[in-house]
Each structure stands twice: as structure tokens, then as C-alpha cells.
Design a protein around this motif. Sequence first.
Motif, short mmCIF file in Angstrom:
data_model
loop_
_atom_site.label_atom_id
_atom_site.label_comp_id
_atom_site.label_asym_id
_atom_site.label_seq_id
_atom_site.Cartn_x
_atom_site.Cartn_y
_atom_site.Cartn_z
N ALA A 1 -2.99 3.29 -5.31
CA ALA A 1 -3.24 2.61 -4.04
C ALA A 1 -2.08 1.71 -3.65
N GLU A 2 -1.47 1.04 -4.64
CA GLU A 2 -0.40 0.10 -4.36
C GLU A 2 0.73 0.28 -5.38
N SER B 1 0.84 -1.20 0.00
CA SER B 1 0.00 0.00 0.00
C SER B 1 0.88 1.26 0.00
N ARG C 1 0.37 9.42 -3.68
CA ARG C 1 -0.97 9.33 -3.11
C ARG C 1 -1.94 10.24 -3.88
N ASP D 1 0.21 3.80 1.56
CA ASP D 1 0.21 4.31 2.93
C ASP D 1 1.37 3.77 3.75
#
Length: 416
Positions: A49-50, A5, A44, A7
Amino acid sequence: MPRISVDRLQPGVFVSLSDLGWMGHPFLLNRFCLSSLQQVHALREMGIAEVEWDPARSTAEPLPEQPTGAAALPEEDFGNAALADMQDQKRVRLERVRQQREGLARRERLFEQQAVAAGDIFRSVLARPQDAHRHATALVGGLVQNLMGADSMVIHLVSQKSREGGLAFHALNVMALSLMLGKTLKLSEEEMQHLGLGALLHDIGKQDIPPRILRTTKRTGPEEEFYRAHVGYGIKTLSGMRELPVSVRNVIACHHEYFDGSGFPNRIAGEKIPKLARIAAIADRYDNLCNPFELKEAKAPAEALRQMFRTESGRYDAGMVQLFIKTLGVYPPGTFVSLSNGSIGMVVETNPSDLLHPLVMLYDVGIPRSEALLVDLRDADLKVETALSPAKLPIETVEYLSPRGRLDYFVEGNKK
């Protein structure tokens, strides 16, 4: 490579965006190690997302996964500004690549003009020897003047339309390489002029040798004698140039003499071989190893230098060979390299102030060869991991980076 991810990204994580294509993201490279949170914010903001990540090339581990249902702390959104800044940086890099590509195209045009001029000189030497002498002197003089007034030298790889280089291309290569070594040896301007003229004309006697004999390396005894006669034919061909200096004639007469006395035609040894001829002999051998008639026998630059330094060390002035290797740099133009991000490329230009970080053309199947990415390793967080043999690379990679298999050079002086 595994996917994680966005994130979980942080500086030090090595990511790949190859599936987006080079124009599909704002970064300089498709594969790179994240160096700032700004880059994470930009990813982002792009809605990614990945991404793929490479644990072996990462210098930091990804952030731990957030527990399911855990409330995230409110965070100021820097993504939009980060993405805009990255896009601005890429526009600057694209403009730099465009200028570099235009520079290479300009040098290729100049090299082609020189090749046409050299061809005219070779064709006119018998019928109009004084005109040929004047034009050859002018051709050499332009390069000598450029180098004599320079603080350093840059050697560029130029790409030609034909695999068949011919006498003119070889002559120009030997002239350029000889003058580079001459500059390193701090020759006088007159010596440089004589060296360049001798190197340009060194093989002119081959015009009298049948192509069948020139092209083969497996000659019979009589064929080898005929081949070696090109030295004498060269001196005879130039007899009409009445004012040709002795030092120039000696380059033609002695460029096949070996330091250990095993050369031809007179088996001269050591420092009895004229200095300018010793220089031209090194340049001639290097270009013949890199650009043989049979392309499948071509040596990569590092392989050619290794052969001359180790296997053939007795043939050449050892001090000059060492300086020649230093002059060409750690990664001479034409060297296939593996970079620290896993990319494969080919060196197209040296950086005289930083020989470990040359200008490299990158292999990327998603980018047309005519638009291949040029990366100055001084400007990228990249380094050369190792030089590669083209024989061990996929044929599509070699043909993308070096479609004609020839190494031709254009040399320029560089001022601080």
C-alpha cells in the motif's frame, strides 16, 4: 524517508523497499528510481500500500493525491503480468549473481594454488635451486601466456582465509600488478617473462631478515641497515639459479632504487635503473601501502595511488606511474564506494571496457556476507558517486565488505 501511497508512484520517483528484504521483492536493488509503469504495477500486485520515497534522489514528483470520494476511472489490470515479468527478470539476475560468485570462488582457489606453489618455490630455492627456477618459470609463464594473447585485462579482488598474507601473497600481488603494467607498456613476451620472474622473487632475501625487523616501520639505524640487506641476501639466495637472466637479477637488485637517486642499495637514478626494476618498484610500493604489516596503517587504493603520484612522485618513473593508475582503473578493486542510490559497496572486479562501471559487492545487513549481492554497474541504473575511505565508515560495514582487511589480486586476460 517519508512514505507515500503506491497509487502516487510514477517513473522518476525514488523508492526504498529495504523493510521487505532483498528476497522479499522482485527488483534487483532495495533502493532504486522507478523507471517504468510496469514496476509500479508490480508493486501494486504485491499488495504493498505504501513505500518509502526519497525526494532528493527522485527525478519526478509523486502524482497528486486523489480527492476524497473522487471516482477512479476504470483501468485495465496489468499488475499480474508485470509482477510475473519482474520475477522472471530477478531469477535471471539471481543466476547471474550465482555465476559471478562461482567465478570469484574459482579465482580464489587458483590464487590459493599459486600461493602454495610460490611458498614451495621459496622454501626449495636453496636446496633445489634448479627445480625452484623451473617451477617459478612455469608459474609466471602461465600468466604471461594468458595476458599476451588477450585484448584487455581484468583484475579481480580475491578474499583469503587469513589476515596474514606472508611473502607468497605479496610476491603474487607484485607479480600480477607488474605484469599488468608491463602489458600496458607493450613489453615483449620475453620481457614479460623476465619481469614476472623478477617480481615473484624480488623479496626472497627477506627470508633471512628477522620478522621483528620486517614488521616495524620505526627501525634503528642498525636495524634499517639489516633490513636493506635483504636485497643482497636475495641475490645470494638465487646464486644457485645459474641460468637466471641478468634482467631478472636486476629486478631483485634494483627494486628499491628511486628515480631521484635516494634509494638503495646503490643510489642509482633515473633511467639508469633497469626498466623492469622500475616497473616492479611501483607495484611493490602500491601493494605495501595497501597491505602493510599493521592493518590500521593500510591505505585505500585511491589513497595509495594519490600518495605515490603526489607525495612520492620523485621516487618513481612518472610516466610509468601515470600508466599504472590508468591500468588499475578509476576505481581499483578494493575501493569502497558510495553509489547513486545511496548504497555502500566495494569494487571487486574491473570492467576493462567500461572502467566507470565495475562489479561491486553491496553492503546489506539483511543479507549474509557469504551471499552478498554482486552488482555489475553496467547492468544496473547505478553509478559511483564517490570513493570512500574505510576509516570513515562504520566498522561493521568495513568488516562485512572486507573482513580480513587485505587486498589480494588475480589477473586474467580478456578477449573480445
